[in-house]
Design an enzyme around this catalytic site. Structure first.
Site, PDB file in Angstrom:
ATOM      1  CG  ASN A   1      -9.122  15.172  -9.176  1.00  0.00           C
ATOM      2  OD1 ASN A   1      -8.867  16.346  -8.908  1.00  0.00           O
ATOM      3  ND2 ASN A   1      -9.819  14.407  -8.354  1.00  0.00           N
TER       4      ASN A   1
ATOM      5  CB  VAL B   1      -3.521   6.173  -5.956  1.00  0.00           C
ATOM      6  CG1 VAL B   1      -2.293   6.789  -5.312  1.00  0.00           C
ATOM      7  CG2 VAL B   1      -3.231   4.755  -6.407  1.00  0.00           C
ATOM      8  CG  ASP B   2      -6.332  12.195  -5.456  1.00  0.00           C
ATOM      9  OD1 ASP B   2      -5.504  12.679  -4.664  1.00  0.00           O
ATOM     10  OD2 ASP B   2      -7.143  12.890  -6.099  1.00  0.00           O
TER      11      ASP B   2
ATOM     12  CG  ASP C   1      -1.746   1.176   1.463  1.00  0.00           C
ATOM     13  OD1 ASP C   1      -1.492   2.241   0.862  1.00  0.00           O
ATOM     14  OD2 ASP C   1      -2.694   1.065   2.256  1.00  0.00           O
ATOM     15  CB  ILE C   2       1.342   4.012  -2.450  1.00  0.00           C
ATOM     16  CG1 ILE C   2       2.500   4.939  -2.840  1.00  0.00           C
ATOM     17  CG2 ILE C   2       0.025   4.771  -2.317  1.00  0.00           C
ATOM     18  CD1 ILE C   2       2.383   5.498  -4.242  1.00  0.00           C
TER      19      ILE C   2
END
Length: 167
Positions: A23, A32-33, A9-10
């Protein structure tokens, strides 16, 4: 630069900076954002609103501090929306080049990245992987380690092929 593939998980990776697939409004979103904003807390959004009131265009990158993330910084790149017709590979390349430029300005040595535009923006997985790996390998940077966090098996497979081809 060493390129590492991970299924982590980033938002949990201990690096100097995390790249966020944002976006154009830079106000949080899905994928992800959304995960980065949830894990990092409201400070990230507050910085984005204050420093970038008009958002950013596809291919551009901006940065904030990392909030509650284990990373010091978040580099927000606006990936092109393939599904909406933004299909010029140069736009996706510029996301990675601009992320590296900002990383160098901030003195970042370790970076975690997602597969920009390969999720809800619909960029084909193998093309996204090829562009990402090629751009990182061919762009001069002080970043020592770039870790792609790829939780979807199709993306991990595509990035595996791309790193083998660009070795």
């Amino acid at each position: 630069m060493d390129i590492i593939l991970s299924t982590a998980d980033i938002t949990t990776v201990r690096v100097d900076a995390i790249v966020n697939a944002a976006n154009h409004a830079l106000r949080g979103g899905g994928g992800v954002d959304g995960a980065i904003h949830r894990a990092g807390g409201p400070k990230i959004l507050a910085e984005l609103i204050e420093r970038y009131p008009r958002g950013a265009s596809a291919g551009e990158a901006v940065w904030t501090t990392g909030g509650r993330l284990p990373a010091s910084y978040v580099i927000h790149v606006v990936g092109p929306n393939y599904t909406a017709g933004q299909q010029d590979p140069a736009l996706l390349e510029s996301c990675y080049r601009n992320a590296l430029r900002i990383a160098d300005e901030l003195g970042v040595k370790t970076l975690a990245l997602p597969a920009v535009s390969a999720g809800i923006f619909g960029w084909p997985a193998q093309s996204a992987a090829d562009i990402a790996v090629r751009t990182l390998r061919r762009t001069a940077s002080g970043v020592v380690t770039a870790t792609f966090c790829l939780v979807e098996p199709r993306l991990y497979k595509a990035f595996g092929k791309a790193t083998a081809a660009e070795a």
